[in-house]
Design a protein around this motif. Structure first.
Motif, PDB file in Angstrom:
ATOM      1  N   SER A   1       0.840  -1.194   0.000  1.00 43.93           N
ATOM      2  CA  SER A   1       0.000   0.000   0.000  1.00 43.93           C
ATOM      3  C   SER A   1       0.875   1.243   0.000  1.00 43.93           C
ATOM      4  O   SER A   1       1.991   1.237   0.518  1.00 43.93           O
ATOM      5  CB  SER A   1      -0.903   0.006   1.240  1.00 43.93           C
ATOM      6  N   ASP A   2       0.361   2.313  -0.588  1.00 47.58           N
ATOM      7  CA  ASP A   2       1.085   3.583  -0.594  1.00 47.58           C
ATOM      8  C   ASP A   2       0.956   4.327   0.726  1.00 47.58           C
ATOM      9  O   ASP A   2       1.681   5.291   0.968  1.00 47.58           O
ATOM     10  CB  ASP A   2       0.562   4.487  -1.727  1.00 47.58           C
ATOM     11  N   HIS A   3       0.029   3.898   1.593  1.00 40.80           N
ATOM     12  CA  HIS A   3      -0.157   4.570   2.873  1.00 40.80           C
ATOM     13  C   HIS A   3       0.947   4.173   3.850  1.00 40.80           C
ATOM     14  O   HIS A   3       1.451   3.033   3.817  1.00 40.80           O
ATOM     15  CB  HIS A   3      -1.522   4.217   3.465  1.00 40.80           C
ATOM     16  N   HIS A   4       1.293   5.083   4.734  1.00 40.90           N
ATOM     17  CA  HIS A   4       2.395   4.850   5.671  1.00 40.90           C
ATOM     18  C   HIS A   4       2.121   3.692   6.615  1.00 40.90           C
ATOM     19  O   HIS A   4       3.057   3.051   7.113  1.00 40.90           O
ATOM     20  CB  HIS A   4       2.680   6.119   6.488  1.00 40.90           C
ATOM     21  N   ASP A   5       0.843   3.386   6.877  1.00 40.33           N
ATOM     22  CA  ASP A   5       0.507   2.301   7.793  1.00 40.33           C
ATOM     23  C   ASP A   5       0.347   0.957   7.089  1.00 40.33           C
ATOM     24  O   ASP A   5       0.059  -0.058   7.725  1.00 40.33           O
ATOM     25  CB  ASP A   5      -0.756   2.632   8.593  1.00 40.33           C
TER      26      ASP A   5
END
Length: 230
Positions: free
Chosen positions: A177-181
């Motif tokens: 995923s591109d999200h930090h989490d």
């Protein structure tokens, strides 16, 4: 006494949000498998109980609810977050946010905003609502909020989707995923992806947004309401 605002848990002199996970709440094994049913194949548990493991038809991360040990401020407890979002409970104290201010049925939402961007109409969020009294605690102690925050009173919060791990069918592995989490944001309307998602947080849309810059005044109204019998 208005019981909507509840005592906040503290650990080592610091408030612990209701939705934060604790060290005792270790994730158990997640026995994932491909299942087949109405509409086609999708993600499931090998020993799945749909009454417990699914919410709105979506598979949810298994996580024990047993506070203890030390708080893990950086981790969100999936079940407490989902309940807080579903029932509009305060993310800090766990009490109901509806009715904390007489004559005002709106809910207060608070998000990190280091750049000063306000909460937008129709924005999606996984941060549950919050009392103004509790929001003052949050902006004092939460590092991301201390760098900047935005708040708004919201009229309507329809469910939008989930944040979770998205799996590929073959092989059955989580996708990056591109999200930090590492989580994907998937709307309920995206049937192709939602059936392969292991949800960790419930997301809602924010409609009827009115920006709030003065949390102190709202907090005073809540405190006054809490002193009124009945």
């Amino acid at each position: 006494m208005n019981g909507s605002i509840r005592p906040v848990h503290y650990w080592d002199g610091r408030p612990v949000p209701h939705i934060a996970a604790w060290s005792r709440e270790q994730l158990p094994p997640q026995p994932l498998s491909v299942i087949y049913g109405q509409g086609g194949s999708g993600l499931g548990f090998q020993d799945e109980d749909s009454r417990i493991d699914r919410h709105q038809g979506v598979l949810w991360l298994r996580m024990p609810a047993a506070r203890g040990g030390q708080p893990r401020y950086e981790r969100v407890h999936s079940l407490r977050q989902r309940r807080a979002m579903s029932h509009l409970l305060c993310q800090m104290c766990g009490g109901p946010t509806i009715g904390s201010r007489p004559g005002d049925e709106r809910t207060l939402f608070l998000v990190g905003s280091a750049g000063g961007r306000p909460i937008a109409e129709g924005e999606h969020t996984e941060s549950p609502p919050i009392h103004a009294v509790c929001a003052l605690l949050a902006v004092e102690y939460c590092p991301p909020l201390r760098r900047g925050w935005a708040a708004a009173l919201v009229d309507y919060t329809p469910t939008w989707g989930v944040a979770g791990l998205l799996y590929s069918p073959q092989p059955l592995e989580p996708l990056s995923s591109d999200h930090h989490d590492g989580l994907h944001r998937v709307p309920f309307t995206d049937d192709r992806r939602i059936r392969w998602t292991l949800a960790a947080r419930l997301m809602v849309s924010l409609l009827g947004v009115t920006a709030v810059t003065d949390l102190d005044t709202l907090a005073d109204v809540e405190r006054e309401s809490a002193r009124v019998p009945g």
